[in-house]
Scaffold this motif. Structure first.
Motif, PDB file in Angstrom:
ATOM      1  N   TYR A  43      31.253  32.579  35.502  1.00  0.00           N
ATOM      2  CA  TYR A  43      30.912  31.109  36.305  1.00  0.00           C
ATOM      3  C   TYR A  43      31.951  30.028  34.942  1.00  0.00           C
ATOM      4  O   TYR A  43      31.772  30.359  34.246  1.00  0.00           O
ATOM      5  CB  TYR A  43      29.626  30.281  35.562  1.00  0.00           C
ATOM      6  CG  TYR A  43      28.826  30.808  36.734  1.00  0.00           C
ATOM      7  CD1 TYR A  43      28.477  29.770  37.708  1.00  0.00           C
ATOM      8  CD2 TYR A  43      27.690  31.940  36.864  1.00  0.00           C
ATOM      9  CE1 TYR A  43      27.554  30.648  39.010  1.00  0.00           C
ATOM     10  CE2 TYR A  43      26.821  32.728  38.143  1.00  0.00           C
ATOM     11  CZ  TYR A  43      26.877  31.466  39.312  1.00  0.00           C
ATOM     12  OH  TYR A  43      26.039  32.473  39.912  1.00  0.00           O
ATOM     13  N   VAL A  44      32.675  29.342  35.513  1.00  0.00           N
ATOM     14  CA  VAL A  44      33.705  28.563  34.831  1.00  0.00           C
ATOM     15  C   VAL A  44      33.434  27.275  35.215  1.00  0.00           C
ATOM     16  O   VAL A  44      32.588  27.141  36.286  1.00  0.00           O
ATOM     17  CB  VAL A  44      35.079  28.814  34.943  1.00  0.00           C
ATOM     18  CG1 VAL A  44      34.965  30.347  34.730  1.00  0.00           C
ATOM     19  CG2 VAL A  44      35.147  29.248  36.227  1.00  0.00           C
ATOM     20  N   GLN A  45      34.056  26.311  33.998  1.00  0.00           N
ATOM     21  CA  GLN A  45      33.868  24.890  34.668  1.00  0.00           C
ATOM     22  C   GLN A  45      35.847  24.510  33.652  1.00  0.00           C
ATOM     23  O   GLN A  45      35.331  25.371  32.868  1.00  0.00           O
ATOM     24  CB  GLN A  45      33.172  23.850  34.254  1.00  0.00           C
ATOM     25  CG  GLN A  45      33.055  22.454  34.340  1.00  0.00           C
ATOM     26  CD  GLN A  45      31.929  21.871  33.771  1.00  0.00           C
ATOM     27  OE1 GLN A  45      32.446  21.743  32.106  1.00  0.00           O
ATOM     28  NE2 GLN A  45      31.371  21.085  34.232  1.00  0.00           N
ATOM     29  N   THR A  46      36.180  24.200  34.256  1.00  0.00           N
ATOM     30  CA  THR A  46      37.489  23.861  33.717  1.00  0.00           C
ATOM     31  C   THR A  46      38.194  22.220  34.178  1.00  0.00           C
ATOM     32  O   THR A  46      37.679  22.038  35.518  1.00  0.00           O
ATOM     33  CB  THR A  46      38.792  24.362  33.848  1.00  0.00           C
ATOM     34  OG1 THR A  46      39.774  24.244  32.490  1.00  0.00           O
ATOM     35  CG2 THR A  46      39.015  24.962  34.787  1.00  0.00           C
ATOM     36  N   PHE A  47      38.381  21.097  33.202  1.00  0.00           N
ATOM     37  CA  PHE A  47      38.373  20.302  33.071  1.00  0.00           C
ATOM     38  C   PHE A  47      39.621  19.076  32.044  1.00  0.00           C
ATOM     39  O   PHE A  47      39.817  19.510  31.550  1.00  0.00           O
ATOM     40  CB  PHE A  47      37.458  18.928  33.828  1.00  0.00           C
ATOM     41  CG  PHE A  47      36.720  18.953  32.793  1.00  0.00           C
ATOM     42  CD1 PHE A  47      35.963  19.522  32.145  1.00  0.00           C
ATOM     43  CD2 PHE A  47      37.195  17.704  31.579  1.00  0.00           C
ATOM     44  CE1 PHE A  47      34.684  19.176  30.363  1.00  0.00           C
ATOM     45  CE2 PHE A  47      35.816  17.727  30.450  1.00  0.00           C
ATOM     46  CZ  PHE A  47      35.021  17.996  30.244  1.00  0.00           C
ATOM     47  N   ALA A  48      40.330  18.371  33.352  1.00  0.00           N
ATOM     48  CA  ALA A  48      41.469  18.085  32.332  1.00  0.00           C
ATOM     49  C   ALA A  48      41.272  16.616  31.864  1.00  0.00           C
ATOM     50  O   ALA A  48      40.789  15.655  32.696  1.00  0.00           O
ATOM     51  CB  ALA A  48      42.855  18.468  32.698  1.00  0.00           C
ATOM     52  N   THR A  49      41.567  16.013  30.851  1.00  0.00           N
ATOM     53  CA  THR A  49      41.734  14.365  30.976  1.00  0.00           C
ATOM     54  C   THR A  49      43.054  14.240  29.773  1.00  0.00           C
ATOM     55  O   THR A  49      43.780  15.521  29.287  1.00  0.00           O
ATOM     56  CB  THR A  49      40.675  14.630  29.691  1.00  0.00           C
ATOM     57  OG1 THR A  49      41.145  15.345  28.504  1.00  0.00           O
ATOM     58  CG2 THR A  49      39.069  14.765  30.088  1.00  0.00           C
ATOM     59  N   ARG A  78      35.418  26.227  29.956  1.00  0.00           N
ATOM     60  CA  ARG A  78      33.933  26.984  29.761  1.00  0.00           C
ATOM     61  C   ARG A  78      33.498  28.386  30.591  1.00  0.00           C
ATOM     62  O   ARG A  78      33.515  27.590  31.842  1.00  0.00           O
ATOM     63  CB  ARG A  78      32.853  25.769  30.055  1.00  0.00           C
ATOM     64  CG  ARG A  78      31.793  24.310  29.020  1.00  0.00           C
ATOM     65  CD  ARG A  78      31.419  23.061  29.410  1.00  0.00           C
ATOM     66  NE  ARG A  78      31.293  22.816  27.887  1.00  0.00           N
ATOM     67  CZ  ARG A  78      31.502  21.518  28.826  1.00  0.00           C
ATOM     68  NH1 ARG A  78      31.444  21.015  29.389  1.00  0.00           N
ATOM     69  NH2 ARG A  78      31.276  20.455  26.952  1.00  0.00           N
ATOM     70  N   VAL A  79      32.761  28.739  29.975  1.00  0.00           N
ATOM     71  CA  VAL A  79      32.964  30.852  30.243  1.00  0.00           C
ATOM     72  C   VAL A  79      31.289  30.876  30.413  1.00  0.00           C
ATOM     73  O   VAL A  79      31.175  30.826  29.117  1.00  0.00           O
ATOM     74  CB  VAL A  79      33.554  30.802  29.831  1.00  0.00           C
ATOM     75  CG1 VAL A  79      33.379  32.087  31.017  1.00  0.00           C
ATOM     76  CG2 VAL A  79      35.152  30.587  29.863  1.00  0.00           C
TER      77      VAL A  79
END
Lengths: 179, 385
Positions: free
Chosen positions: A31-37, A52-53
């Motif tokens: 499961y992953v989550q990626t975001f750019a700011t 996040r992994v």
């Protein structure tokens, strides 16, 4: 949960690299989550990609305060603000022409330079360093696998696919040989 | 989720675009603005590939985009638009017009700080400052919820002839790329009937909308809006249940997470709910009975359900990612009002967390619970560093 930060300057491909790295972990069943700011003027200003992994769905929706690994696209970004989000055990891979010894002032951290620009040039990639840096980074992390990473680059690189993949492989091998 | 078919890595914004495509809108007036633009871009991409059979309009401003939405909706078309912050504020006049005209427009707003100072960070004041415009207002926690909610929104909005605005927070949801389950087109078609209003602008019918009227008729129009608003919560529940039967993901106006036997309930909405879940689990593991009450439907505020949910709970902590100058956190103020004159109401603490997009980590939430669970609350919202 593994928490990773990729920091670059707008236009260097840090956000793309974050998406590609997350996609590679996802391909391997995570499961992953990626975001750019980023700020208002994107090109040239610092851009952060957070990844996040985990083995279960990621619920956190906040900044990564202490990353387990860092990929830094530009050694000029390696300042106090950046290092405040790293701990003694954080692996920091930085795009730099400098030797590992040049970073001895940062003895509290494990900093591993890779000359991404040189590898990119050798592979007809000009100044586009993200595939080379991803190769070095997955070598440092031991995950995801090189073949998975190359597969994602093949699917998602907007141009020069074979050159991107070659840069990733070369950086991976150079990095493995150096440690 | 791993066992499901058709899981894709999508950002929150692209999940919205997928939901919109599946809902088959006929008209979509759109104007770009950071951080909403990826919604527009993906819809344009679908359109260029012939996968979205809608009329995409690109007017000269958000004000014109909403004007076009109202006119298109009143002809009986299914209408979608998306915006953020300054764009939403530029639409303000037309938001009142849309709800007064009972135009069931579905709009997605990406919560972003309004200028000045100029910034792009997640803060809900842009959408919360539109709370009195007569729109149904919902807040989403995740890309999956944004996709699911935008599809449900057309059914709720068109059933009640009320416009509906869904918001998700900039970056933490809008740009968060995550695994998202995509429903099949046939599933959505069976869930969402075609929109065929009896009253519409149609040259063959000779009807019109919005003619000047007397005081009593204007008054009656708002009473009719109030009657429709009174039906929203049940419609949100029924629609959320039906969606659950189809996909396994059910929704309601409020969501309770581990509130059983809780001494402290954290009340919030949007992206912070995810981090609160983590804080709740950590506190429960340490032996503290803490839960989350997530507000998904903010307008109409589900007052009676909030009262029932919090009756007998000793303490409620409200986390606001917004600030109404001179008053405090908007959810804090609304909750205090909703609990008015209740005998067994909790002590309500309000915290201005995350205003301007500052980070709200799980540990910070845990510290607030530890520090304030037994404290006497202040009337004012408390700024949190």
């Amino acid at each position: 949960m593994r928490e990773i930060l990729i920091v670059g300057r707008g236009g260097q491909g840090a956000q793309t690299a974050g998406d590609q790295l997350a996609r590679a972990f996802f391909t391997e069943g995570k499961y992953v989550q990626t975001f750019a700011t980023y700020g208002g003027a994107r090109r040239g200003t610092p851009v952060t990609s957070s990844i996040r992994v985990d083995d279960q769905a990621v619920r956190l929706r906040c900044d990564i305060e202490c990353a387990s690994a860092f990929l830094c696209f530009d050694d000029s970004l390696l300042d106090e603000g950046f290092l405040a989000r790293a701990g003694a055990k954080t692996t920091i891979v930085v795009n730099s022409a400098k030797s590992r010894e040049a970073f001895c002032d940062y003895s509290d951290f494990r900093i591993l330079p890779i000359n991404g620009k040189d590898i990119a040039r050798q592979n007809d990639m000009g100044k586009v360093v993200n595939s080379a840096l991803l190769g070095a980074f997955v070598a440092a992390l031991d995950q995801p696998g090189l073949e998975t990473m190359c597969g994602v680059i093949e699917q998602t690189a907007p141009a020069k696919i074979q050159q991107n993949v070659a840069a990733c492989r070369q950086a991976y091998q150079m990095f493995k040989d150096s440690i | 989720m791993k066992g499901e078919n058709n899981i894709r890595l999508l950002s929150g914004n692209h999940a919205v675009s997928w939901g919109v495509k599946l809902a088959r809108p006929q008209v979509a007036p759109l104007y770009p603005i950071t951080p909403q633009t990826p919604i527009l871009e993906k819809l344009t991409e679908f359109h260029s590939r012939g996968e979205l059979d809608a009329e995409l309009l690109t007017p000269e401003s958000e004000h014109s985009a909403m004007s076009a939405c109202v006119a298109a909706s009143l002809t009986g078309a299914r209408v979608f638009t998306a915006t953020s912050s300054q764009g939403l504020l530029l639409m303000h006049e037309l938001l009142h017009y849309a709800s007064g005209a009972r135009a069931p427009i579905v709009m997605f707003n990406v919560n972003r700080t309004p200028g000045s100072p100029w910034a792009f960070w997640p803060d809900q004041i842009d959408s919360l400052s539109q709370r009195d415009t007569g729109w149904i207002k919902m807040y989403s926690e995740s890309p999956q919820e944004s996709l699911d909610t935008v599809i449900q929104a057309f059914r709720i909005s068109e059933k009640l002839s009320l416009p509906l605005m869904i918001s998700h927070d900039a970056f933490y949801v809008s740009h968060a790329v995550e695994p998202v389950a995509l429903p099949q087109q046939e599933q959505v078609d069976s869930f969402l009937p075609a929109y065929k209003p009896e009253l519409r602008l149609d040259t063959s019918l000779g009807q019109s909308f919005g003619a000047p009227i007397d005081q009593a008729t204007w008054n009656r129009s708002r009473r009719e809006t109030a009657a429709a608003m009174a039906r929203v919560e049940n419609e949100v529940l029924e629609t959320g249940k039906a969606w659950g039967e189809l996909t396994g993901r059910s929704y309601a106006a409020l969501e309770h997470y581990r509130t059983e036997g809780a001494g402290v309930v954290i009340v919030t909405m949007g992206s912070m709910c995810g981090t609160v879940r983590d804080a709740v689990d950590a506190l429960r593991e340490q032996g503290s009975a803490v839960g989350l009450l997530k507000v998904r439907q903010f307008r109409p505020l589900p007052v009676q359900t909030l009262r029932n949910s919090l009756a007998g709970i000793p303490c409620a902590l409200v986390l606001d990612r917004n600030y109404s100058p001179g008053m405090g956190g908007i959810l804090h103020q609304e909750l205090k009002s909703a609990l008015f004159a209740m005998d067994d109401a909790p002590r309500v603490h309000g915290f201005l967390t995350g205003v301007g997009g500052v980070n709200v980590a799980s540990m910070k939430i845990q510290q607030l619970v530890t520090e304030y669970a037994d404290a006497e609350p202040s009337v004012d919202s408390v700024w949190v560093e």
